[in-house]
Scaffold this active site. Structure first.
Site, short mmCIF file in Angstrom:
data_model
loop_
_atom_site.label_atom_id
_atom_site.label_comp_id
_atom_site.label_asym_id
_atom_site.label_seq_id
_atom_site.Cartn_x
_atom_site.Cartn_y
_atom_site.Cartn_z
N ILE A 1 -3.16 -2.55 -3.72
CA ILE A 1 -3.48 -3.92 -4.15
C ILE A 1 -4.28 -3.88 -5.46
O ILE A 1 -4.33 -4.85 -6.20
CB ILE A 1 -4.23 -4.67 -3.02
CG1 ILE A 1 -4.13 -6.17 -3.22
CG2 ILE A 1 -5.67 -4.21 -2.89
CD1 ILE A 1 -4.55 -6.99 -2.01
N ASP B 1 0.35 -6.24 -2.09
CA ASP B 1 -0.50 -6.41 -0.90
C ASP B 1 0.29 -5.93 0.32
O ASP B 1 1.47 -6.27 0.47
CB ASP B 1 -0.83 -7.91 -0.78
CG ASP B 1 -1.87 -8.20 0.27
OD1 ASP B 1 -2.00 -7.41 1.24
OD2 ASP B 1 -2.54 -9.24 0.14
N TYR C 1 -12.33 -1.64 12.98
CA TYR C 1 -11.60 -0.69 12.13
C TYR C 1 -10.96 0.41 12.99
O TYR C 1 -9.76 0.69 12.90
CB TYR C 1 -12.58 -0.10 11.10
CG TYR C 1 -12.10 1.15 10.42
CD1 TYR C 1 -11.03 1.11 9.52
CD2 TYR C 1 -12.72 2.39 10.66
CE1 TYR C 1 -10.59 2.27 8.88
CE2 TYR C 1 -12.29 3.54 10.02
CZ TYR C 1 -11.22 3.48 9.14
OH TYR C 1 -10.78 4.61 8.52
P1 NAI Z 1 -10.15 3.80 0.22
O1 NAI Z 1 -10.81 2.55 0.67
O2 NAI Z 1 -10.71 4.51 -0.96
O3 NAI Z 1 -8.59 3.53 -0.04
C1 NAI Z 1 -7.86 2.53 0.63
C2 NAI Z 1 -6.97 1.84 -0.37
O4 NAI Z 1 -6.25 0.81 0.30
C3 NAI Z 1 -7.77 1.17 -1.52
O5 NAI Z 1 -7.33 1.65 -2.78
C4 NAI Z 1 -7.45 -0.30 -1.35
O6 NAI Z 1 -7.32 -0.99 -2.60
C5 NAI Z 1 -6.13 -0.28 -0.60
N1 NAI Z 1 -5.95 -1.53 0.12
C6 NAI Z 1 -6.86 -2.21 0.86
N2 NAI Z 1 -6.34 -3.37 1.29
C7 NAI Z 1 -5.06 -3.42 0.82
C8 NAI Z 1 -4.02 -4.38 0.93
N3 NAI Z 1 -4.20 -5.53 1.60
N4 NAI Z 1 -2.86 -4.11 0.33
C9 NAI Z 1 -2.66 -2.95 -0.36
N5 NAI Z 1 -3.61 -2.01 -0.51
C10 NAI Z 1 -4.80 -2.25 0.09
O7 NAI Z 1 -10.12 4.77 1.48
P2 NAI Z 1 -9.86 6.34 1.53
O8 NAI Z 1 -11.13 7.02 1.78
O9 NAI Z 1 -9.01 6.75 0.39
O10 NAI Z 1 -9.00 6.46 2.86
C11 NAI Z 1 -7.59 6.39 2.84
C12 NAI Z 1 -7.08 6.20 4.26
O11 NAI Z 1 -7.55 7.25 5.08
C13 NAI Z 1 -7.57 4.89 4.90
O12 NAI Z 1 -6.53 4.35 5.69
C14 NAI Z 1 -8.71 5.33 5.78
O13 NAI Z 1 -8.87 4.48 6.88
C15 NAI Z 1 -8.24 6.72 6.20
N6 NAI Z 1 -9.36 7.59 6.54
C16 NAI Z 1 -10.18 8.07 5.56
C17 NAI Z 1 -11.25 8.89 5.88
C18 NAI Z 1 -12.13 9.51 4.83
O14 NAI Z 1 -13.04 10.26 5.20
N7 NAI Z 1 -11.94 9.23 3.55
C19 NAI Z 1 -11.55 9.24 7.28
C20 NAI Z 1 -10.62 8.66 8.23
C21 NAI Z 1 -9.57 7.88 7.86
C1 15L Z 2 -13.53 6.91 8.20
O1 15L Z 2 -12.60 6.52 8.90
C2 15L Z 2 -13.81 6.29 6.89
O2 15L Z 2 -12.62 5.92 6.21
C3 15L Z 2 -14.65 7.17 5.97
O3 15L Z 2 -15.17 6.35 4.92
C4 15L Z 2 -15.80 7.83 6.75
O4 15L Z 2 -16.70 6.85 7.23
C5 15L Z 2 -15.20 8.61 7.90
O5 15L Z 2 -14.40 7.80 8.73
C6 15L Z 2 -16.26 9.29 8.80
O6 15L Z 2 -16.24 9.08 10.00
O7 15L Z 2 -17.09 10.03 8.25
#
Ligand code: NAI
Ligand code: 15L
Length: 281
Positions: free
Chosen positions: A38, A55, A143
């Site tokens: 998005i 989106d 979440y």
């Molecule tokens: P992030 O928040 O940096 O990236 C998520 C992306 O999804 C963002 O760029 C955002 O603009 C996009 N987004 C949000 N709403 C949207 C919509 N309505 N339409 C299109 N795009 C949309 O999160 P991150 O850290 O990169 O995580 C990526 C995935 O991995 C997420 O699904 C998160 O739940 C999952 N995850 C991440 C963890 C971590 O430690 N980074 C841990 C567990 C899961």
């Molecule tokens: C998640 O699912 C989140 O995307 C990340 O931001 C951290 O909070 C991670 O879990 C965590 O549990 O450390």
């Protein structure tokens, strides 16, 4: 160099923290990527990649982006605890759009699930057994609940439509661990890229669930389906024990549960929730 998929691969959440890592690393492996988010993609466009801003609530846009793709890496959506109404559109409706696109294309889905789908399991102590991936869902917020829904969506689309899916129950994927809990939950970026590569290129996956953390001796997690895709993590959080080993929260609810601070947010029980998810106390 790992095998390059024949068909393009769609990556949602491409402008996010993990999306940017995957866009860079998978393109460097020679993959053809379709990126979407998005928000605008903040980096120079990798070779063989294209970007469409959309989106996840827009199902028609997703169908178009997925045309001709062999896999969808679903990393987009709300990525931290938020009110139900904020989580609902991107994480529940968006997931349905991803799975409908995968069904139409015969594509495999790699879903960025989270430890927060099971965050109300207590952390193992001493000789307690580690938690296996077929444990009960115990989400620690809206979440985490949306991630449990995502995994179950995968179960449904495999059983009913034969859509293959690999659910990565990610711990904490950051450049390095920043607190003691991450000695258990940390996943390095390099292990993430190897995991996604294995999940896309494995000959057959069916529906599977994998604990996505590095080779951490302090991990909370045990058995999963990693043998199905031939993945083993190569990095370890243990290397950071000296730096973060004493970074505790001071909050007993945070320290008791695997989901850490997410479990403690808006916590209002007078007694802790029991170990056994089916117990009545
Ligand atoms: P992030 O928040 O940096 O990236 C998520 C992306 O999804 C963002 O760029 C955002 O603009 C996009 N987004 C949000 N709403 C949207 C919509 N309505 N339409 C299109 N795009 C949309 O999160 P991150 O850290 O990169 O995580 C990526 C995935 O991995 C997420 O699904 C998160 O739940 C999952 N995850 C991440 C963890 C971590 O430690 N980074 C841990 C567990 C899961
Ligand atoms: C998640 O699912 C989140 O995307 C990340 O931001 C951290 O909070 C991670 O879990 C965590 O549990 O450390």
């Amino acid at each position: 160099m790992p095998h390059v998929p024949e068909k393009p691969v769609l990556l949602t959440g491409a402008a996010g923290n993990l999306g940017r890592v995957l866009a860079r690393d998978l393109a460097a492996q020679g993959w053809t990527l379709r990126l979407t988010d998005i928000h605008s993609f903040p980096d120079p466009m990798p070779p063989r990649a294209s970007f469409v801003r959309a989106d996840l609530n827009d199902g028609v846009a997703l169908l178009r982006q997925a045309e001709g793709c062999g896999a969808i890496l679903h990393f987009g959506g709300v990525s931290v605890e938020q009110p139900f109404e904020t989580v609902f559109g991107p994480n529940l409706r968006g997931l349905y759009h991803v799975y409908e696109a995968a069904r139409r294309e015969g594509a495999r889905v790699i879903f960025a699930s989270s430890n927060h789908a099971i965050g109300f399991h207590e952390r193992p102590q001493g000789s307690d057994p580690k938690l296996d991936a077929d444990c009960a869902f115990r989400p620690d917020g809206y979440y985490g609940l949306s991630k449990a829904y995502g995994e179950l969506m995968g179960r449904l689309y495999w059983d009913k439509h034969g859509v293959e899916n690999v659910n990565l129950r990610i711990g904490s994927c950051f450049p390095k661990p920043t607190e003691a809990r991450m000695l258990s939950t940390w996943l390095s970026f390099a292990d993430l890229t190897r995991l996604v590569t294995a999940a896309v290129t494995a000959p057959r996956t069916g529906h599977c669930v994998i604990w996505a953390c590095s080779d951490n001796p302090a991990s909370f997690w045990g058995k999963d389906h990693r043998d199905r895709i031939g993945w083993q993590p190569q990095d370890t959080a243990e290397a950071f024990r000296g730096e973060v080993g004493n970074k505790l929260s001071g909050n007993p609810v945070t320290e008791r549960y695997q989901g850490g601070s997410y479990a403690a947010m808006e916590y209002s029980r007078s007694k802790p929730s029991p170990r056994d998810p089916f117990a009545l106390d």
